[in-house]
Design an enzyme around this catalytic site. Structure first.
Site, PDB file in Angstrom:
ATOM      1  N   LYS A  77       0.839  -1.321   0.220  1.00  0.00           N
ATOM      2  CA  LYS A  77      -0.004  -0.121   0.030  1.00  0.00           C
ATOM      3  C   LYS A  77       1.026   1.194   0.024  1.00  0.00           C
ATOM      4  O   LYS A  77       1.545   1.525   1.000  1.00  0.00           O
ATOM      5  CB  LYS A  77      -0.879  -0.010   1.277  1.00  0.00           C
ATOM      6  CG  LYS A  77      -1.749  -1.387   1.056  1.00  0.00           C
ATOM      7  CD  LYS A  77      -2.798  -1.194   2.058  1.00  0.00           C
ATOM      8  CE  LYS A  77      -3.784  -2.611   1.846  1.00  0.00           C
ATOM      9  NZ  LYS A  77      -3.677  -3.469   2.984  1.00  0.00           N
ATOM     10  N   TRP A 106      -2.573   0.808  -4.501  1.00  0.00           N
ATOM     11  CA  TRP A 106      -1.838  -0.714  -4.394  1.00  0.00           C
ATOM     12  C   TRP A 106      -0.934  -0.976  -5.365  1.00  0.00           C
ATOM     13  O   TRP A 106      -1.250  -0.607  -6.459  1.00  0.00           O
ATOM     14  CB  TRP A 106      -2.937  -1.689  -4.143  1.00  0.00           C
ATOM     15  CG  TRP A 106      -4.100  -1.577  -3.119  1.00  0.00           C
ATOM     16  CD1 TRP A 106      -3.697  -0.708  -2.117  1.00  0.00           C
ATOM     17  CD2 TRP A 106      -5.294  -2.403  -2.793  1.00  0.00           C
ATOM     18  NE1 TRP A 106      -5.091  -0.833  -1.200  1.00  0.00           N
ATOM     19  CE2 TRP A 106      -5.696  -2.041  -1.610  1.00  0.00           C
ATOM     20  CE3 TRP A 106      -5.840  -3.431  -3.508  1.00  0.00           C
ATOM     21  CZ2 TRP A 106      -6.743  -2.712  -0.940  1.00  0.00           C
ATOM     22  CZ3 TRP A 106      -6.981  -3.861  -3.148  1.00  0.00           C
ATOM     23  CH2 TRP A 106      -7.362  -3.514  -1.705  1.00  0.00           C
TER      24      TRP A 106
END
Ligand code: AMP
Length: 549
Positions: A443, A448
Site C-alpha cells: 500500500k 496498491w
C-alpha cells in the site's frame, strides 16, 4: 412438486466402484519410499480399500472418527482415502512439512484415532507419539517384514493392519452430506483451522475438475499428481482420475527434477499438476540436460502464481500447455482454471499468453465476485482490483469445530460469501487474475502495488532463479516495495540492471525502492513463499534515502 429421479447419494466409494468396474485394468504406478516401483490396478485398489475399511471397522473405528495420514502420493495413501472415507469415517491428511509440535497440535485438535505414516516420517511419529493420546495405533505404511524397530508404543504396519479385513467388504450407503475428509489450512498466523469436506462436495468437485475446460482429464490420460495428497487432496486428482479411469503415476518422496522427468518418460505421463517451485526444478533439469518431453501434453500450475516466463518456456520451448489454476484449502481446492475460448484462438500468440497468465475462469459450481472494503461489488473490467469472494457447493461454510466463528459475509439477499483473502481483477469474459494476498499487497500513497506482478517480472530476467517482493515501511508513502532475489547458479546481475529491467513494464511509482540478493527465499509447508518470514527477516531493513516516488 419434487422431481421423480432416484435419490442416490454422491459417495466417494461409488467413484472407486465405478473405476473398478469400468476401468478395472487401468494402472496405478507408485514409486515407493522403499525405492522400488509398485504397480496395480483400480480393481486391486477397490479390493484393498475394502479390506482396509473392514479392518478399521473391526478395530472399532466408527463413522465420523478421524484417521490421519502423514504420507506421500502412493497406492497405500489412495487405499486410505477410499477405505477411511468409504466406511463413513474421515480421512485427515496432515502436511508433514509442518513443525512436529504443530503436527501434534493438529492431531489432538482433530482427535485422530489412528495414524498411518510413510517411513520417511518415522522421526516425526517418534517425536510426537507420546503427545497424542487419542491415537490408538501408529501404522507404518510398509510391508510386514519392513516394520521399523522404533520405540513407539502401539506401532504396527499397514499390511498386518489390513490383513484382518475381508476383501468382500459391503460398502455402506449413507447421507451424501456426511464428512469424508479433513485438511488444515497452512495457518501462517495463529493455529491452523480445519476444512471438513463432505462426500457430496468431493464428488461434485471431482466432476467439475475433470471437465474439458478445467483439467480435462480422460481415460486416455496418464496423470502424475506432483501436488501432494497431503495438500488439499492433491487438488482432487485422487477422485477425478478414477472418475474418468485415467492411469495414475504416484511419485512418492522423490520430487526433484531428475526423478520426476524419469517417471514422466518411463510411464508415458500426459498430464501433471503441481506448484511453480516444483516446475522450476524440473525445467532446470530438462534445460541443463537438453532433454525433451516425449509424452507430456499439459500441466496444471497453481498454489501460487505461475510466472509468465514459466508459462512461455513450457509452451514455446517444449510444446506443453500450461493450465494456470487457482484455489484454496477452503475450496476443496479448485476455483478457477485458465483455458482459451474459441475467440482467443484467432488472436496472436502474445495475446493468448496474456490470457493464459490469468488464473482463469470459474468452474461451474463456483460463483465469484470482487468487492471493495465496504462490500460493494466492483466492475468486471480486468482493471479494478477488489477482495475476491466465492460461494458454491464445495466452498467452506464454517471451519471444523466452528473455529474462528462465522467466516461468511452476507450479501443483500442474505446469501453467505466466503472471503478468500485474495485481491483480484475479473475481466468482461469472466477471467479472474489474482493481484495479491490482501496481506501482501503493497500500500503505497493510498494506491496498491501488486507484489505478484513485480515478482513475475523479476523472474523473467535470465539471471534470476527466484524472487519475492514485500512492502517495507516508508515515512511518506506508508509502504514501498523491496525486491529480494536469488540468482541462478553462476549468473550475475546488479541492483541497477534489475531496476532497469522493470522500466517501461510497470508504472514508475511501482519500481522497487531497493533490491537485495539472498541465497534462499523461505518457503512454507506447501511450497509457497513465506512472506511473513521474509517480512520478519527484513524488519530492521532501512530503505535507501529517497522519497520513493
Ligand atoms: P492453500 O489453501 O494453502 O492452498 O492456499 C490458498 C492460497 O494460495 C490462495 O488463497 C491464493 O492466495 C494462493 N494461490 C493459489 N493458487 C494461486 C495462483 N494460481 N496464483 C496466485 N495465488 C494462488
Amino acid at each position: 412438486m419434487l422431481g421423480s429421479m432416484m435419490d442416490m447419494p454422491l459417495l466417494v466409494s461409488n467413484i472407486l466402484r465405478h473405476a473398478a468396474r469400468h476401468h478395472g485394468d487401468a494402472e496405478i504406478v507408485s514409486r515407493r519410499v522403499e525405492g522400488d516401483i509398485h504397480r496395480y490396478t483400480y480393481a486391486d485398489l477397490f479390493r484393498r480399500a475394502g479390506q482396509l475399511a473392514d479392518a478399521l471397522t473391526r478395530e472399532g473405528v466408527r463413522p465420523g472418527d478421524r484417521v490421519a495420514t502423514l504420507a506421500w502420493n502412493g497406492y497405500r495413501h489412495m487405499e486410505l482415502y477410499y477405505g477411511v472415507a468409504g466406511m463413513g469415517a474421515v480421512i485427515h491428511t496432515i502436511n508433514p512439512r509442518l513443525h512436529p509440535d504443530q503436527i501434534a497440535w493438529i492431531i489432538n485438535h482433530a482427535g485422530d484415532v489412528h495414524l498411518a505414516f510413510d517411513l520417511s516420517f518415522l522421526p516425526i511419529a517418534q517425536a510426537i507419539a507420546d503427545k497424542c493420546p487419542t491415537v490408538r495405533s501408529w501404522i507404518a505404511m510398509v510391508d510386514a517384514d519392513r516394520q521399523p524397530a522404533a520405540a513407539i508404543e502401539r506401532l504396527t504396519n499397514y499390511e498386518q493392519f489390513i490383513a484382518g479385513g475381508s476383501t468382500d467388504y459391503q460398502w455402506p450407503e449413507f447421507d451424501e452430506n456426511t464428512a469424508m475428509g479433513l485438511c488444515y489450512t497452512s495457518g501462517t498466523t495463529g493455529h491452523p483451522k480445519g476444512a471438513l469436506y463432505s462426500h457430496r462436495s468431493t464428488v461434485l468437485h471431482a466432476y467439475g475438475a475433470a471437465l474439458p475446460d478445467a483439467m480435462g482429464a480422460s481415460a486416455r490420460d496418464c496423470i502424475l499428481p506432483v501436488v501432494p495428497m497431503f495438500h488439499v487432496n492433491a487438488w482432487g486428482l485422487p477422485f477425478s482420475c478414477p472418475l474418468v479411469g485415467a492411469k495414475m503415476v504416484m511419485p512418492g518422496a522423490q520430487l526433484d527434477g531428475k526423478s520426476l522427468y524419469e517417471l514422466f518418460e518411463a510411464e508415458g505421463v500426459t498430464f501433471s499438476a503441481g506448484v511453480p517451485t516444483v516446475w522450476l526444478g524440473l525445467l532446470q533439469h530438462v534445460a541443463q540436460n537438453k532433454l525433451r518431453f516425449s509424452t507430456l501434453q499439459r500441466t496444471v500450475v497453481g498454489g501460487s502464481a505461475c510466472p509468465p516466463a514459466m508459462l512461455r518456456t513450457f509452451r514455446e520451448d517444449y510444446g506443453v500447455e500450461v493450465i494456470h489454476a487457482w484455489g484454496m484449502t477452503e475450496m476443496s481446492p479448485l476455483g478457477t482454471l485458465c483455458r482459451l475460448q474459441n475467440k482467443h484462438l484467432k488472436q496472436s500468440d502474445e495475446a493468448q499468453s496474456k490470457v493464459l497468465e490469468k488464473q482463469g475462469h470459474a468452474i461451474f459450481g463456483v460463483d465469484m465476485k470482487i468487492v471493495d472494503d465496504e462490500n460493494h461489488e466492483l466492475p468486471w473490467d480486468g482493471k479494478t482490483f477488489g477482495n475476491l469472494l466465492v460461494r458454491g457447493p464445495w466452498v467452506i461454510r464454517e471451519y471444523f469445530k466452528g473455529e474462528g466463528g462465522d467466516p461468511l459475509i452476507p450479501d443483500a439477499q442474505g446469501k453467505g460469501w466466503f472471503p478468500t483473502g485474495d485481491v483480484a481483477t475479473i475481466d468482461a469474459d469472466g477471467y479472474m487474475q489474482i493481484t495479491d494476498r490482501s496481506k501482501d499487497v503493497i500500500k503505497s500513497g493510498g494506491e496498491w502495488i501488486s507484489s505478484i506482478d513485480l515478482e513475475n517480472l523479476a523472474i523473467a530476467h535470465p539471471a534470476v532463479a527466484n524472487a519475492a517482493v514485500i512492502g517495507v515501511p516508508h515515512p511518506k508513502w506508508d509502504e514501498r516495495p523491496l525486491l529480494v532475489v536469488v540468482k541462478k547458479p553462476g549468473a550475475e546481475v546488479t541492483r541497477e540492471e534489475l531496476l532497469k529491467f522493470y522500466e517501461g513494464k510497470v508504472a514508475k511509482w511501482w519500481l522497487p525502492d531497493d533490491v537485495l540478493f539472498v541465497d534462499a527465499i523461505p518457503l512454507g509447508a506447501t511450497g509457497k513463499i513465506l512472506k511473513t518470514k521474509l517480512r520478519e527477516q527484513f524488519q530492521d531493513y532501512k530503505l535507501p534515502q529517497n522519497d520513493g516516488a
